[in-house]
Scaffold this motif. Sequence first.
Motif, PDB file in Angstrom:
ATOM      1  N   PHE A  51     -15.454   2.946  -5.087  1.00 23.95           N
ATOM      2  CA  PHE A  51     -14.652   3.931  -4.358  1.00 23.95           C
ATOM      3  C   PHE A  51     -13.739   3.264  -3.322  1.00 23.95           C
ATOM      4  CE2 PHE A  51     -17.414   7.984  -5.046  1.00 23.95           C
ATOM      5  CZ  PHE A  51     -17.167   7.877  -6.408  1.00 23.95           C
ATOM      6  N   LEU A  52     -14.157   2.124  -2.779  1.00 23.95           N
ATOM      7  CA  LEU A  52     -13.277   1.361  -1.886  1.00 23.95           C
ATOM      8  C   LEU A  52     -12.060   0.849  -2.647  1.00 23.95           C
ATOM      9  CD1 LEU A  52     -15.921  -0.698   0.113  1.00 23.95           C
ATOM     10  CD2 LEU A  52     -14.329   0.929   1.127  1.00 23.95           C
ATOM     11  N   ILE A  53     -12.293   0.337  -3.851  1.00 20.78           N
ATOM     12  CA  ILE A  53     -11.187  -0.160  -4.673  1.00 20.78           C
ATOM     13  C   ILE A  53     -10.278   0.994  -5.091  1.00 20.78           C
ATOM     14  CG2 ILE A  53     -10.623  -1.276  -6.867  1.00 20.78           C
ATOM     15  CD1 ILE A  53     -13.294  -2.855  -6.530  1.00 20.78           C
ATOM     16  N   ALA A  54     -10.882   2.175  -5.319  1.00 11.81           N
ATOM     17  CA  ALA A  54     -10.098   3.357  -5.706  1.00 11.81           C
ATOM     18  C   ALA A  54      -9.300   3.935  -4.549  1.00 11.81           C
ATOM     19  CB  ALA A  54     -11.024   4.427  -6.276  1.00 11.81           C
ATOM     20  N   GLY A  55      -9.608   3.513  -3.322  1.00 13.71           N
ATOM     21  CA  GLY A  55      -8.925   4.063  -2.153  1.00 13.71           C
ATOM     22  C   GLY A  55      -9.517   5.373  -1.675  1.00 13.71           C
ATOM     23  N   LEU A  56     -10.714   5.725  -2.175  1.00 18.89           N
ATOM     24  CA  LEU A  56     -11.374   6.963  -1.753  1.00 18.89           C
ATOM     25  C   LEU A  56     -12.224   6.757  -0.504  1.00 18.89           C
ATOM     26  CD1 LEU A  56     -12.480   8.304  -5.259  1.00 18.89           C
ATOM     27  CD2 LEU A  56     -10.461   8.950  -3.923  1.00 18.89           C
ATOM     28  N   LEU A  57     -12.550   5.505  -0.220  1.00 19.34           N
ATOM     29  CA  LEU A  57     -13.249   5.139   1.008  1.00 19.34           C
ATOM     30  C   LEU A  57     -12.470   4.018   1.696  1.00 19.34           C
ATOM     31  CD1 LEU A  57     -16.990   4.934  -0.200  1.00 19.34           C
ATOM     32  CD2 LEU A  57     -15.954   6.770   1.145  1.00 19.34           C
ATOM     33  N   LYS A  58     -12.659   3.902   2.991  1.00 21.99           N
ATOM     34  CA  LYS A  58     -12.037   2.823   3.746  1.00 21.99           C
ATOM     35  C   LYS A  58     -13.121   1.905   4.293  1.00 21.99           C
ATOM     36  CE  LYS A  58      -7.906   5.420   5.106  1.00 21.99           C
ATOM     37  NZ  LYS A  58      -7.059   5.881   6.226  1.00 21.99           N
ATOM     38  N   PRO A  59     -12.929   0.596   4.190  1.00 20.29           N
ATOM     39  CA  PRO A  59     -13.962  -0.323   4.680  1.00 20.29           C
ATOM     40  C   PRO A  59     -14.122  -0.251   6.199  1.00 20.29           C
ATOM     41  CG  PRO A  59     -11.989  -1.527   4.029  1.00 20.29           C
ATOM     42  CD  PRO A  59     -11.772  -0.106   3.617  1.00 20.29           C
ATOM     43  N   THR A  60     -15.338  -0.486   6.643  1.00 17.44           N
ATOM     44  CA  THR A  60     -15.596  -0.593   8.077  1.00 17.44           C
ATOM     45  C   THR A  60     -15.009  -1.884   8.618  1.00 17.44           C
ATOM     46  OG1 THR A  60     -17.683   0.597   7.700  1.00 17.44           O
ATOM     47  CG2 THR A  60     -17.403  -0.477   9.835  1.00 17.44           C
ATOM     48  N   ARG A  61     -15.108  -2.922   7.816  1.00 13.24           N
ATOM     49  CA  ARG A  61     -14.485  -4.213   8.133  1.00 13.24           C
ATOM     50  C   ARG A  61     -13.896  -4.791   6.854  1.00 13.24           C
ATOM     51  NH1 ARG A  61     -19.413  -4.840  10.347  1.00 13.24           N
ATOM     52  NH2 ARG A  61     -20.022  -6.374   8.775  1.00 13.24           N
ATOM     53  N   GLY A  62     -12.930  -5.711   7.027  1.00 20.38           N
ATOM     54  CA  GLY A  62     -12.317  -6.363   5.884  1.00 20.38           C
ATOM     55  C   GLY A  62     -11.261  -5.490   5.232  1.00 20.38           C
ATOM     56  N   GLN A  63     -10.803  -5.904   4.063  1.00 18.98           N
ATOM     57  CA  GLN A  63      -9.768  -5.137   3.381  1.00 18.98           C
ATOM     58  C   GLN A  63      -9.833  -5.322   1.867  1.00 18.98           C
ATOM     59  OE1 GLN A  63      -6.212  -8.399   4.373  1.00 18.98           O
ATOM     60  NE2 GLN A  63      -5.820  -6.241   4.630  1.00 18.98           N
ATOM     61  N   VAL A  64      -9.304  -4.320   1.186  1.00 18.42           N
ATOM     62  CA  VAL A  64      -9.144  -4.357  -0.269  1.00 18.42           C
ATOM     63  C   VAL A  64      -7.646  -4.404  -0.549  1.00 18.42           C
ATOM     64  CG1 VAL A  64      -9.556  -3.153  -2.450  1.00 18.42           C
ATOM     65  CG2 VAL A  64     -11.257  -3.021  -0.608  1.00 18.42           C
ATOM     66  N   LEU A  65      -7.228  -5.330  -1.404  1.00 25.09           N
ATOM     67  CA  LEU A  65      -5.805  -5.455  -1.737  1.00 25.09           C
ATOM     68  C   LEU A  65      -5.616  -5.359  -3.251  1.00 25.09           C
ATOM     69  CD1 LEU A  65      -6.499  -8.031   0.512  1.00 25.09           C
ATOM     70  CD2 LEU A  65      -4.052  -7.678   0.767  1.00 25.09           C
ATOM     71  N   ILE A  66      -4.539  -4.713  -3.658  1.00 24.45           N
ATOM     72  CA  ILE A  66      -4.103  -4.706  -5.048  1.00 24.45           C
ATOM     73  C   ILE A  66      -2.696  -5.266  -5.079  1.00 24.45           C
ATOM     74  CG2 ILE A  66      -3.560  -3.295  -7.053  1.00 24.45           C
ATOM     75  CD1 ILE A  66      -5.746  -1.370  -6.232  1.00 24.45           C
ATOM     76  N   ASP A  67      -2.522  -6.352  -5.808  1.00 23.28           N
ATOM     77  CA  ASP A  67      -1.236  -7.049  -5.850  1.00 23.28           C
ATOM     78  C   ASP A  67      -0.740  -7.372  -4.444  1.00 23.28           C
ATOM     79  OD1 ASP A  67      -1.265  -6.913  -8.612  1.00 23.28           O
ATOM     80  OD2 ASP A  67      -0.135  -5.053  -8.683  1.00 23.28           O
ATOM     81  N   ASN A  68      -1.681  -7.842  -3.620  1.00 24.97           N
ATOM     82  CA  ASN A  68      -1.413  -8.296  -2.247  1.00 24.97           C
ATOM     83  C   ASN A  68      -1.045  -7.173  -1.280  1.00 24.97           C
ATOM     84  OD1 ASN A  68      -1.831 -11.118  -2.734  1.00 24.97           O
ATOM     85  ND2 ASN A  68       0.161 -11.178  -3.756  1.00 24.97           N
ATOM     86  N   VAL A  69      -1.187  -5.923  -1.702  1.00 24.14           N
ATOM     87  CA  VAL A  69      -0.902  -4.785  -0.822  1.00 24.14           C
ATOM     88  C   VAL A  69      -2.227  -4.113  -0.448  1.00 24.14           C
ATOM     89  CG1 VAL A  69       0.264  -2.563  -0.611  1.00 24.14           C
ATOM     90  CG2 VAL A  69       1.334  -4.425  -1.911  1.00 24.14           C
ATOM     91  N   PRO A  70      -2.500  -3.940   0.858  1.00 21.99           N
ATOM     92  CA  PRO A  70      -3.756  -3.293   1.260  1.00 21.99           C
ATOM     93  C   PRO A  70      -3.868  -1.875   0.692  1.00 21.99           C
ATOM     94  CG  PRO A  70      -2.727  -4.384   3.132  1.00 21.99           C
ATOM     95  CD  PRO A  70      -1.726  -4.427   2.018  1.00 21.99           C
ATOM     96  N   VAL A  71      -5.045  -1.538   0.218  1.00 21.40           N
ATOM     97  CA  VAL A  71      -5.302  -0.201  -0.320  1.00 21.40           C
ATOM     98  C   VAL A  71      -5.582   0.741   0.845  1.00 21.40           C
ATOM     99  CG1 VAL A  71      -6.875   1.193  -1.714  1.00 21.40           C
ATOM    100  CG2 VAL A  71      -6.188  -1.077  -2.500  1.00 21.40           C
ATOM    101  N   SER A  72      -4.764   1.784   0.972  1.00 22.38           N
ATOM    102  CA  SER A  72      -4.929   2.748   2.068  1.00 22.38           C
ATOM    103  C   SER A  72      -5.224   4.150   1.551  1.00 22.38           C
ATOM    104  CB  SER A  72      -3.675   2.776   2.940  1.00 22.38           C
ATOM    105  OG  SER A  72      -2.535   3.101   2.169  1.00 22.38           O
ATOM    106  N   GLY A  73      -5.295   4.316   0.239  1.00 16.55           N
ATOM    107  CA  GLY A  73      -5.560   5.615  -0.361  1.00 16.55           C
ATOM    108  C   GLY A  73      -5.481   5.484  -1.863  1.00 16.55           C
ATOM    109  N   PRO A  74      -5.675   6.574  -2.597  1.00 13.26           N
ATOM    110  CA  PRO A  74      -5.593   6.533  -4.063  1.00 13.26           C
ATOM    111  C   PRO A  74      -4.260   5.966  -4.542  1.00 13.26           C
ATOM    112  CG  PRO A  74      -6.533   8.614  -3.335  1.00 13.26           C
ATOM    113  CD  PRO A  74      -6.051   7.923  -2.099  1.00 13.26           C
ATOM    114  N   GLN A  75      -4.326   5.174  -5.616  1.00 12.99           N
ATOM    115  CA  GLN A  75      -3.149   4.492  -6.146  1.00 12.99           C
ATOM    116  C   GLN A  75      -2.714   5.115  -7.468  1.00 12.99           C
ATOM    117  OE1 GLN A  75      -2.122   1.294  -4.400  1.00 12.99           O
ATOM    118  NE2 GLN A  75      -3.349   2.477  -2.947  1.00 12.99           N
ATOM    119  N   GLU A  76      -1.417   5.225  -7.671  1.00 15.13           N
ATOM    120  CA  GLU A  76      -0.919   5.763  -8.940  1.00 15.13           C
ATOM    121  C   GLU A  76      -1.272   4.867 -10.114  1.00 15.13           C
ATOM    122  OE1 GLU A  76       3.011   7.098  -9.470  1.00 15.13           O
ATOM    123  OE2 GLU A  76       2.825   8.749  -8.048  1.00 15.13           O
ATOM    124  N   LYS A  77      -1.409   3.585  -9.856  1.00 22.66           N
ATOM    125  CA  LYS A  77      -1.710   2.657 -10.943  1.00 22.66           C
ATOM    126  C   LYS A  77      -3.188   2.653 -11.320  1.00 22.66           C
ATOM    127  CE  LYS A  77      -0.122  -0.784  -8.525  1.00 22.66           C
ATOM    128  NZ  LYS A  77       0.330  -2.155  -8.173  1.00 22.66           N
TER     129      LYS A  77
END
Length: 254
Positions: A51-77
């Motif tokens: 769910f963190l990778i899907a953008g449905l949850l936000k990490p307490t620490r650290g970050q998730v990136l897709i193609d070097n862009v931080p995930v801040s919510g659900p992605q169209e891709k």
Amino acid sequence: MIEVKDVALSYEAINSEEALEALKDINVAIAKGERCVLVGPSGSGKTSLLFLIAGLLKPTRGQVLIDNVPVSGPQEKTALILQDYGLFPWKTVLANAELGLEIRKIPKQVRRAKVLALLEKLGIKDYRDKYPFELSGGQRQRVAIARALSLEPEILLMDEPFSALDSLTREQMQELILELWHEKHFTYILVTHSIEEAVFLGEKIVILSEGPGKIVKIVDNKTSGDKDFRNSPDFYSRCSLIRGLIEGGDLCRG
């Protein structure tokens, strides 16, 4: 490329001032087109990580990136298939499969043509006017897959999608996912409790410990995805290796 960097996740605990730590110090990179499986005991945070990778949850620490862009919510891709299929009981097979495209405001004629082609490929076009309660578990799962693939995702996320199916149907659905992967070349990340499923479907197997989930080991499994592999001595040897790593997870968590 999906990158999970130094990620931790905590939930607010009910009737307690202390937060419940679900994930801790998660670092993993998943290449474009890679088949990745998350496996571990109950409570290891597998679904939370998905769910963190899907953008449905936000990490307490650290970050998730897709193609070097931080995930801040659900992605169209990105498309997500849930354990309970996520079908609306009052909608037909066709309406359920079209839902993602409808939300994206794709014209009716365009989305219908695309979805009908997918339903035909998945062998359920003749069921397009039926409702979910009229379908078997495998057929409902095919509707969920059609809805996800209609979005032409670059990343397909699956949360224990085959857990409710009988063993024969489960194997058929595993082989279907591999067939679609070969055709579409999407990246997929699968959560499962099944060691055999992890070894068959995952060229990268991420093993998580009991909560708070930490990565015990990332296993390279390049021989996965071949029907002959499922019946080979190497398959059973790999399953034993993964089982040992899961059962010994507490020893690896320091």
